[in-house]
Write a protein that holds these residues in place. Structure first.
Motif, mmCIF file in Angstrom:
data_model
loop_
_atom_site.group_PDB
_atom_site.id
_atom_site.type_symbol
_atom_site.label_atom_id
_atom_site.label_comp_id
_atom_site.label_asym_id
_atom_site.label_seq_id
_atom_site.Cartn_x
_atom_site.Cartn_y
_atom_site.Cartn_z
ATOM 1 N N ILE A 174 -40.515 3.777 -17.887
ATOM 2 C CA ILE A 174 -40.260 3.045 -16.925
ATOM 3 C C ILE A 174 -38.643 3.085 -16.494
ATOM 4 O O ILE A 174 -38.321 3.069 -15.506
ATOM 5 N N LYS A 175 -38.066 3.086 -17.647
ATOM 6 C CA LYS A 175 -36.518 3.092 -17.383
ATOM 7 C C LYS A 175 -35.829 4.150 -16.888
ATOM 8 O O LYS A 175 -36.287 5.296 -16.788
ATOM 9 N N ASP A 176 -34.847 3.705 -15.884
ATOM 10 C CA ASP A 176 -34.176 4.567 -15.193
ATOM 11 C C ASP A 176 -35.051 5.263 -14.126
ATOM 12 O O ASP A 176 -34.659 6.164 -13.561
ATOM 13 N N LYS A 177 -36.256 4.909 -13.987
ATOM 14 C CA LYS A 177 -37.219 5.462 -12.820
ATOM 15 C C LYS A 177 -37.049 4.775 -11.438
ATOM 16 O O LYS A 177 -36.828 3.291 -11.428
ATOM 17 N N VAL A 206 -38.206 2.981 -7.745
ATOM 18 C CA VAL A 206 -39.360 2.153 -7.477
ATOM 19 C C VAL A 206 -40.636 3.315 -7.327
ATOM 20 O O VAL A 206 -41.712 2.938 -7.695
ATOM 21 N N ILE A 214 -42.046 4.704 -10.331
ATOM 22 C CA ILE A 214 -42.990 3.764 -11.061
ATOM 23 C C ILE A 214 -44.146 3.411 -10.360
ATOM 24 O O ILE A 214 -45.245 3.347 -11.261
ATOM 25 N N MET A 218 -35.437 -6.565 0.094
ATOM 26 C CA MET A 218 -35.363 -6.111 -1.331
ATOM 27 C C MET A 218 -34.514 -5.110 -1.929
ATOM 28 O O MET A 218 -33.651 -5.395 -2.875
ATOM 29 N N GLU A 233 -30.979 -6.328 -1.378
ATOM 30 C CA GLU A 233 -30.760 -7.376 -2.413
ATOM 31 C C GLU A 233 -30.420 -6.850 -3.815
ATOM 32 O O GLU A 233 -29.712 -7.250 -4.723
ATOM 33 N N ASN A 234 -31.139 -5.829 -4.190
ATOM 34 C CA ASN A 234 -30.964 -5.302 -5.469
ATOM 35 C C ASN A 234 -30.452 -3.925 -5.523
ATOM 36 O O ASN A 234 -30.535 -3.222 -6.599
ATOM 37 N N TRP A 263 -27.401 -3.695 -6.289
ATOM 38 C CA TRP A 263 -26.317 -3.670 -7.343
ATOM 39 C C TRP A 263 -27.026 -2.857 -8.626
ATOM 40 O O TRP A 263 -26.480 -2.158 -9.559
ATOM 41 N N GLY A 264 -28.448 -2.934 -8.747
ATOM 42 C CA GLY A 264 -29.166 -2.257 -9.773
ATOM 43 C C GLY A 264 -29.313 -0.795 -9.718
ATOM 44 O O GLY A 264 -28.887 -0.238 -10.656
ATOM 45 N N GLU A 277 -27.081 0.580 -8.197
ATOM 46 C CA GLU A 277 -25.297 1.377 -8.637
ATOM 47 C C GLU A 277 -25.159 1.439 -10.023
ATOM 48 O O GLU A 277 -24.639 2.231 -10.451
ATOM 49 N N MET A 278 -25.780 0.358 -10.626
ATOM 50 C CA MET A 278 -25.516 0.172 -12.008
ATOM 51 C C MET A 278 -26.196 1.298 -12.750
ATOM 52 O O MET A 278 -25.547 2.203 -13.786
ATOM 53 N N SER A 279 -27.161 1.836 -12.270
ATOM 54 C CA SER A 279 -28.236 2.990 -12.801
ATOM 55 C C SER A 279 -27.475 4.351 -12.391
ATOM 56 O O SER A 279 -27.299 5.292 -13.595
ATOM 57 N N GLU A 304 -24.115 4.755 -12.260
ATOM 58 C CA GLU A 304 -23.030 4.507 -13.361
ATOM 59 C C GLU A 304 -23.607 5.119 -14.626
ATOM 60 O O GLU A 304 -22.865 5.884 -15.270
#
Lengths: 164, 120
Positions: A120-123, A125, A128, A146, A149-150, A152-153, A155-157, A159
């Motif tokens: 699942i990691k780095d996939k 939505v 998945i 959603m 709201e999410n 930031w997630g 953006e983090m990925s 990065e």
């Protein structure tokens, strides 16, 4: 009959029989409980929810780990073997998970879940959903909210991916 | 629907997801997954791999976001108020170091944060 020489016959959903050593079979808590509740003459345990192909894989896992414990196999070797064991197609992997859950083999269930979690990691939505054949049941408004709201997630990925 | 998606197995799998961004994407997959991710134990692994421990009687989810904010120099407002139910003391710990505040004023702060630092 001593438990050491006792053989248990496991019968799959499609009526294929597997002869398994008692110690190997009782790595399944379900089978251990069944065998405790019946006379020693009883050797056949039907496994109605698991087909032969998957049951063979589960027995392979139990056999290896039973033996690995007996000969005190190194953690590294076990980890390597586990990794190879999990190299199967998605359908088989999911079926192994279902079987591990039904037969109550905690270590195999953990191994399978850990493997699937890694997939699942780095996939995204959508990826998945596709992987697990899930249909999104949110309204468009809920989805948009959603996503916002999410954010930031993602953006983090991004990065993380850029760093890799 | 694929039987693999039984709730108990989905829960087992999601408990092994060990990074926050992936968990938040999982929460967007379907309502069942959203509810599982909302369970506090789903955040244990994400905290564990980062070496973050929760205070006594604390929540894993809160521990994750509090530490994540500190790690990324973000204030909780940047992540959206719903992610976090922070007390005032925690908010004041992260707000002064928030890179978003420094670079873009208060535009990304949630209402709660704006109220706490006395600006609208």
């Amino acid at each position: 009959m001593t438990e050491k020489g006792r053989i248990v016959k496991m019968v799959s959903q499609d009526q294929e029989e597997f002869e398994v050593e008692y110690g190997v079979a009782t790595m399944s808590t379900l089978i251990a409980n069944v065998l405790q509740d019946v006379s020693e003459e009883t050797t056949t345990v039907p496994i109605p929810n698991v087909n032969a192909q998957v049951l063979a894989k589960v027995i392979e896992y139990c056999r290896y780990h039973y033996e690995a414990k007996r000969i005190d196999q190194s953690e590294e070797d076990i980890e390597r073997w586990n990794k190879d064991f999990m190299k199967v197609d998605n359908k088989t992997l999911f079926n192994i998970l279902i079987a591990a859950s039904f037969l109550d083999i905690a270590d195999l269930l953990d191994l399978g879940c850990k493997t699937v979690a890694g997939m699942i990691k780095d996939k995204s939505v959508e990826q998945i959903r596709e992987l697990f054949c899930i249909e999104g049941d949110f309204t468009e408004e809920q989805e948009a909210k959603m996503r916002e709201e999410n954010n930031w997630g993602s953006e983090m990925s991004q990065e993380n991916n850029a760093a890799q | 629907m694929d039987p693999f998606l039984r709730e108990d197995l989905s829960r087992c799998v999601l408990r092994w997801v060990d990074d926050g961004p992936t968990l938040t994407r999982c929460a967007q997959v379907c309502k069942m997954w959203r509810d599982i991710v909302a369970e506090d134990e789903s955040w244990y692994m994400a905290c564990r791999v980062m070496g973050w421990t929760r205070p006594n009687s604390g929540r894993w989810r809160r521990t994750f976001f509090l530490n994540y904010c500190r790690l990324k120099n973000l204030c909780p407002g940047c992540l959206g108020k719903r992610h976090l139910d922070m007390d005032e003391e925690s908010l004041f710990t992260v707000i002064p170091i928030c890179s978003w505040i420094k670079s873009s004023g208060l535009a990304r702060l949630g209402t709660g944060s704006r109220t706490l630092i006395g600006q609208d």
